[in-house]
Design an enzyme around this catalytic site. Structure first.
Site, PDB file in Angstrom:
ATOM      1  CE  LYS A   8       1.145   1.057   4.171  1.00  0.00           C
ATOM      2  NZ  LYS A   8       1.746   2.733   4.273  1.00  0.00           N
ATOM      3  CG  ASP A 132      -0.542  -0.058   7.940  1.00  0.00           C
ATOM      4  OD1 ASP A 132      -0.653   0.757   8.674  1.00  0.00           O
ATOM      5  OD2 ASP A 132       1.092   0.121   8.181  1.00  0.00           O
TER       6      ASP A 132
END
Length: 279
Positions: A8, A132
């Protein structure tokens, strides 16, 4: 069973305040990119992690190991697993390489053992391991708040060409947080999310920011040099992801990103041409 685990980037990142539990509340937008590791999980006589990379721990310090222990504690299964991680995503780079491995291992153990976990069950396990991971289990363009685990799914970002450059310097996330001055409010992030929701993508990209850059660049000035060079190759926006040191550039012209890629690849082995995506 084998799965790809995707990285990401933080399209925008604000640090709002320090929490009583020692973490920080953040506000920003995360985006998946098609840079990935491959993770294989199979039942074995003993638990073991292997990898093609010498840069990751293979013991309980690995987030994959922590995911296995958290799941075993909750679901009381007896099975052991052989887990192989074929690394491609740079380590300690601000693009969630370890967290994304952990996310797909949670999914695969669930599927292999038939635990019938809901997405919320998976996210709860993930949150206990890394901030995350809940986002990576969802894998869509999303506004992330809290410690990064409070998600608001947004419309998909139109496919965008991204150049990833990682200079190999490891930057401690706790160090960055300990030296950052929180902004105290989400006004700037709120405005940017509103621009995004109105699909004003050019204006959105022009205003992307990461409040961690100042601290990270003071620690590693090369980050700024990479950003500046990306603009010389006509990127429309260059930004650091997470706490760094990875820098990404958004390009609209195929020739420009190809020229930039050829330049940076000679200097940094961890240079990648990628696209935005959803899982």
């Amino acid at each position: 069973m084998k799965k790809k685990s995707y990285a990401k980037i933080n399209l925008t990142l604000d640090v709002i305040e320090k929490r009583q539990d020692g973490y920080h509340n953040i506000d920003g937008i995360m985006q998946m990119i098609d840079l990935y590791d491959e993770v294989e999980v199979k039942i074995s006589d003993e638990f073991k992690i292997t990898s093609n990379s010498k840069d990751i721990p293979l013991d309980e310090n690995n987030l994959v190991y922590k995911a296995y222990l958290a799941m075993k504690d909750k679901y009381k299964f007896r099975e052991n697993f052989l887990i192989h991680i074929e690394k491609n995503i740079p380590v300690s780079a601000g693009i969630a390489g370890g967290s994304t491995n952990s996310a797909v291992v949670i999914e695969m153990i669930d599927e292999i053992l038939g635990l019938n976990m809901s997405l919320e069950d998976r996210k709860k396990i993930g949150r206990s391991i890394g901030a995350d991971i809940p986002y990576l289990l969802v894998g869509k363009t999303a506004r992330t708040r809290g410690i990064g685990d409070e998600l608001e799914i947004l419309d998909r970002l139109p496919e965008t060409n991204i150049l990833i450059v990682n200079n190999g310097v490891e930057i401690s996330t706790p160090y960055i947080y300990s030296n950052i001055v929180p902004t105290g409010n989400s006004d700037r992030a709120e405005k940017l999310v509103s621009i995004y929701k109105n699909k004003n993508y050019d204006e959105f990209i022009d205003n992307l920011y990461n409040v961690m850059e100042e601290v990270s660049i003071s620690y590693c000035p090369e980050i700024q040099e990479i950003k500046d060079k990306m603009y010389e190759f006509n990127c429309v926006k260059s930004l650091m992801s997470g706490s760094g040191p990875t820098v990404f550039g958004i390009y609209k012209n195929d020739k420009d990103i190809e020229n930039a890629y050829n330049y940076f690849k000679k200097l940094y082995k961890n240079t990648f041409k990628v696209k935005t995506m959803e899982r």
